[in-house]
Design an enzyme around this catalytic site. Structure first.
Site, PDB file in Angstrom:
ATOM      1  N   HIS A 261     -13.978  12.875 -14.382  1.00 15.56           N
ATOM      2  CA  HIS A 261     -13.450  13.190 -15.710  1.00 15.56           C
ATOM      3  C   HIS A 261     -12.120  13.944 -15.675  1.00 15.56           C
ATOM      4  CE1 HIS A 261     -14.357  17.487 -15.350  1.00 15.56           C
ATOM      5  NE2 HIS A 261     -15.380  17.082 -14.620  1.00 15.56           N
TER       6      HIS A 261
ATOM      7  N   GLY B 238       0.785  -1.235   0.000  1.00 17.06           N
ATOM      8  CA  GLY B 238       0.000   0.000   0.000  1.00 17.06           C
ATOM      9  C   GLY B 238       0.813   1.279   0.000  1.00 17.06           C
TER      10      GLY B 238
END
Ligand SMILES: CC(C)(COP(=O)(O)OP(=O)(O)OC[C@H]1O[C@@H](n2cnc3c(N)ncnc32)[C@H](O)[C@@H]1OP(=O)(O)O)[C@@H](O)C(=O)NCCC(=O)NCCS
Length: 214
Positions: A139, A70
């Site tokens: 986006h 991680g």
């Protein structure tokens, strides 16, 4: 990706076991794990043993690899150590329950996209990135190499996460904001402004907490 190839997971941790689960969901055979911790050598998870330390990857050159660690800095260090003795083929693992359309999103090698995560349009994800469970990526977001995004994170449109950034569980990032290289937004943070390099932020609104070594 070619599911007939066999996978080795670097990192025998809780997340390593979740990546084992992801691989199995994709129908990929996991040959085993590599980890430098002496205490886990020979230990088996399900049908897959810890085969050796990370440098023993050279004994399995035909396998695909993924680094399931991680911490961005540690993941990058492991990648550099592997690269010092050649270059294996890295797998890009996208859970079948993630919503990712390669016509709209590019994802680099070695990256892991977990179940429930949605990436919409015109998004660039670099190499060796981890986007954990149930995140939304809006986006035009740009997510550079070795970034880690924990579960339940909302990354708004036009956000930029620079190399080795980390975003904690449940955090939200305002549209257009940039996290500088190596910075971290703590769990639950609501980030409204750009963050400098190597800085930890948390809170709502998120404030600088400390700097970390580059
Ligand atoms: C931000 C973070 C890196 C700070 O870690 P740290 O440097 O070890 O800091 P500490 O745990 O010593 O906390 C210092 C103080 O900040 C508070 N704090 C820590 N993280 C916080 C957060 N995300 N939001 C609000 N307060 C936070 C602590 O309660 C503590 O408060 P106190 O001084 O009043 O006791 C860490 O808490 C964090 O958010 N990590 C992300 C965890 C995560 O998302 N894991 C994903 C697993 S998949």
């Amino acid at each position: 990706m070619d599911v007939s190839k066999r996978l080795i997971i670097v990192g025998f941790s809780g997340f390593g076991k979740e990546v084992y689960w992801l691989a199995r969901r994709l129908g990929i055979t996991v040959v085993g794990f590599l980890d430098d911790n002496p205490a886990v050598q020979g230990v088996t998870y399900r049908d897959s043993p810890v085969l050796g330390t990370v440098d023993s990857w050279v004994n399995y050159p035909d396998c695909l690899y993924v680094i399931a660690v991680g911490s961005p800095r540690i993941r990058k260090k492991i990648y550099e150590n592997i690269a010092a003795s050649g270059m294996p083929q890295f797998a890009t693992l996208i859970d079948p329950a993630a919503v990712v359309n390669s016509e709209f999103v590019s994802i680099g090698e070695g990256s892991i996209i977990c179940a429930g995560t949605i990436l919409t349009v015109d998004i660039v994800v670099g190499a060796h990135v981890i986007i954990n469970l149930n995140c939304t990526i809006g986006h035009d977001a740009v997510i550079r190499d070795f970034v880690t995004v924990a579960p339940l994170v909302a990354v708004s449109g036009n956000v930029k996460l620079s190399e080795c950034c980390e975003v904690g569980t449940g955090a939200s990032i305002r549209q257009g904001v940039t996290l500088g290289q190596g910075s971290m937004l703590g769990m639950g943070g609501v980030l409204t402004k750009n963050v400098a390099e190597n800085t930890v932020f948390f809170g709502n609104p998120a404030k600088a907490f400390k700097t970390i070594a580059g």
